[in-house]
Scaffold this active site. Structure first.
Site, mmCIF file in Angstrom:
data_model
loop_
_atom_site.group_PDB
_atom_site.id
_atom_site.type_symbol
_atom_site.label_atom_id
_atom_site.label_comp_id
_atom_site.label_asym_id
_atom_site.label_seq_id
_atom_site.Cartn_x
_atom_site.Cartn_y
_atom_site.Cartn_z
ATOM 1 N N SER A 1 0.711 -1.129 -0.033
ATOM 2 C CA SER A 1 0.121 -0.110 -0.013
ATOM 3 C C SER A 1 0.714 1.285 -0.017
ATOM 4 O O SER A 1 2.033 1.183 0.338
ATOM 5 C CB SER A 1 -0.595 -0.015 1.342
ATOM 6 O OG SER A 1 -1.698 1.142 1.318
ATOM 7 N N TYR B 1 -2.352 -1.312 10.439
ATOM 8 C CA TYR B 1 -2.139 -1.263 8.907
ATOM 9 C C TYR B 1 -1.059 -0.785 8.328
ATOM 10 O O TYR B 1 -0.119 -1.458 7.692
ATOM 11 C CB TYR B 1 -3.639 -0.709 8.350
ATOM 12 C CG TYR B 1 -3.608 -0.926 6.819
ATOM 13 C CD1 TYR B 1 -4.365 -1.791 6.222
ATOM 14 C CD2 TYR B 1 -3.340 0.304 5.863
ATOM 15 C CE1 TYR B 1 -4.575 -2.070 4.969
ATOM 16 C CE2 TYR B 1 -3.298 0.159 4.507
ATOM 17 C CZ TYR B 1 -3.909 -1.070 3.915
ATOM 18 O OH TYR B 1 -4.376 -1.335 2.800
HETATM 19 P P1 NAD Z 1 -11.355 -6.278 -0.539
HETATM 20 O O1 NAD Z 1 -12.150 -6.023 0.746
HETATM 21 O O2 NAD Z 1 -12.188 -5.864 -1.632
HETATM 22 O O3 NAD Z 1 -10.735 -8.005 -0.490
HETATM 23 C C1 NAD Z 1 -10.275 -8.704 0.526
HETATM 24 C C2 NAD Z 1 -10.241 -10.026 0.095
HETATM 25 O O4 NAD Z 1 -9.476 -10.615 1.272
HETATM 26 C C3 NAD Z 1 -11.574 -10.537 -0.220
HETATM 27 O O5 NAD Z 1 -11.290 -11.608 -1.004
HETATM 28 C C4 NAD Z 1 -11.769 -11.323 1.728
HETATM 29 O O6 NAD Z 1 -12.697 -12.264 1.137
HETATM 30 C C5 NAD Z 1 -10.404 -11.774 1.711
HETATM 31 N N1 NAD Z 1 -10.157 -12.111 2.944
HETATM 32 C C6 NAD Z 1 -10.455 -11.003 4.176
HETATM 33 N N2 NAD Z 1 -10.134 -11.595 5.139
HETATM 34 C C7 NAD Z 1 -9.584 -12.745 5.165
HETATM 35 C C8 NAD Z 1 -9.088 -13.980 5.729
HETATM 36 N N3 NAD Z 1 -8.922 -13.926 7.147
HETATM 37 N N4 NAD Z 1 -8.632 -15.086 5.132
HETATM 38 C C9 NAD Z 1 -8.605 -15.030 3.615
HETATM 39 N N5 NAD Z 1 -9.263 -13.991 2.972
HETATM 40 C C10 NAD Z 1 -9.693 -13.190 3.680
HETATM 41 O O7 NAD Z 1 -9.857 -5.556 -0.396
HETATM 42 P P2 NAD Z 1 -8.895 -4.809 -1.495
HETATM 43 O O8 NAD Z 1 -9.261 -3.308 -1.452
HETATM 44 O O9 NAD Z 1 -8.986 -5.482 -2.844
HETATM 45 O O10 NAD Z 1 -7.562 -5.017 -0.927
HETATM 46 C C11 NAD Z 1 -6.667 -5.914 -1.279
HETATM 47 C C12 NAD Z 1 -5.267 -5.781 -0.994
HETATM 48 O O11 NAD Z 1 -4.674 -4.391 -1.247
HETATM 49 C C13 NAD Z 1 -5.142 -5.676 0.581
HETATM 50 O O12 NAD Z 1 -3.937 -6.055 1.215
HETATM 51 C C14 NAD Z 1 -5.163 -3.731 0.953
HETATM 52 O O13 NAD Z 1 -4.516 -3.607 2.124
HETATM 53 C C15 NAD Z 1 -4.316 -3.485 -0.458
HETATM 54 N N6 NAD Z 1 -4.568 -2.293 -0.721
HETATM 55 C C16 NAD Z 1 -5.980 -1.650 -1.006
HETATM 56 C C17 NAD Z 1 -6.243 -0.540 -1.135
HETATM 57 C C18 NAD Z 1 -7.561 0.015 -1.386
HETATM 58 O O14 NAD Z 1 -7.901 1.502 -1.612
HETATM 59 N N7 NAD Z 1 -8.537 -0.782 -1.646
HETATM 60 C C19 NAD Z 1 -5.175 0.450 -0.998
HETATM 61 C C20 NAD Z 1 -3.750 -0.119 -1.026
HETATM 62 C C21 NAD Z 1 -3.621 -1.331 -0.788
#
Ligand code: NAD
Length: 271
Positions: free
Chosen positions: A153, A166
């Site tokens: 991130s 986080y």
């Molecule tokens: P999201 O909430 O859309 O998806 C999260 C996924 O993780 C889902 O498939 C969920 O079922 C799964 N999950 C949650 N807890 C779990 C567990 N205990 N075991 C197995 N699976 C589990 O999230 P996203 O926004 O797509 O984020 C994905 C990654 O990208 C994360 O690591 C997040 O920190 C990172 N990220 C996101 C953003 C953003 O703005 N969305 C920005 C920077 C980084």
């Protein structure tokens, strides 16, 4: 050397990819892109199979593409992670590309931050990446080729208030990425971190209410003043943009990119 993503539509044919947290948001986008490039993709989540059936059906509606499979396991539980790896290896015999994508969020000041939330975020966002990397590396180095892609991130590079666990976990992911890269440098295995800014996904949608509470702002104000204010483009990063960068890192022409933390954040961390 070939294998340019622009020239080779089936660049990942014969490769097996595992994407943690792959049933939603960024992980799902990465899984789709890898599938489109011919990889055998496994998407992980802790969800029940019936809850991801529609997602899998959608992914597998094009019979010309390899079937995406579901690997159920809670990424907070090392025993379940081991079981999941055994399951994937018993079918495909290899994991060539590991995408440590799973992540959760909790927004709260440090002095009110629940200790169990801290632990859960460290377990899911950081320790699962260590555990999976540890178990996937031997096979990758034996094959002389592998890709570890950690979805970190912008919060791996800079901090924001109210996200202690986080931000700590994501900074840790960058450290893990670099150590993995150094240890594997001569073995054909690269390790890189992608550092997105805000991407509109369920993770971001779910934190809106908490952000409103801690900042005392409306939803619209949180989106404008908290989420998009640090991104000079004033736009959310697109899932497809993150997925394309992940795909590029899998190409042979990305073989010299290793140990890198790659921002894709609309200029956020350039300030
Ligand atoms: P999201 O909430 O859309 O998806 C999260 C996924 O993780 C889902 O498939 C969920 O079922 C799964 N999950 C949650 N807890 C779990 C567990 N205990 N075991 C197995 N699976 C589990 O999230 P996203 O926004 O797509 O984020 C994905 C990654 O990208 C994360 O690591 C997040 O920190 C990172 N990220 C996101 C953003 C953003 O703005 N969305 C920005 C920077 C980084």
């Amino acid at each position: 050397m070939s294998n340019s993503i622009f020239e080779n539509a089936k660049m990942l044919a014969g490769k097996t990819a595992l994407v943690t947290g792959g049933t939603s948001g960024i992980g799902l986008g990465v899984a789709k892109r890898f599938q489109s490039l011919g990889a055998d993709v496994w998407i992980n989540s802790h969800e029940a199979p019936e809850d991801v059936a529609a997602t899998l059906e959608d992914l597998n509606s094009n019979s010309a593409l390899p079937k995406v499979q579901f690997a159920q396991a809670d990424m907070a539980d090392n025993v379940k992670i081991d079981g999941m790896l055994d399951g994937v290896l018993s079918v495909n015999g290899r994991i060539d590309i590991l995408v440590n994508n799973v992540g959760i969020q909790h927004v709260s000041p440090i002095d009110e931050f629940p200790a169990e939330k801290w632990q859960q975020i460290i377990d899911i966002n950081l320790s699962s990446a260590f555990h999976l990397t540890k178990h996937c590396l031997p096979g990758m180095s034996e094959n002389g080729w592998g890709r570890v892609i950690n979805i970190a991130s912008a919060h791996g590079l800079v901090a924001s208030p109210f996200k202690s666990a986080y931000v700590a976990a994501k900074h840790g992911v960058l450290g893990l990425t670099k150590v993995t890269a150094l240890e594997q440098a001569e073995k054909g295995v690269t390790s890189n971190a992608i550092c997105p800014g805000y991407v509109w996904t369920p993770l971001v949608e779910k934190q809106l209410a908490d952000q409103c509470k801690v900042h005392g702002l409306s939803k619209e104000e949180v989106i404008e003043n908290i989420m998009l204010a640090p991104q000079p483009t004033k736009k959310f990063v697109q899932i497809e943009e993150v997925a394309e960068l992940a795909a590029f890192l899998c190409g042979d022409l990305a073989g010299s990119i290793t140990g890198a933390s790659l921002p894709i954040d609309g200029g956020w961390t350039a300030r």
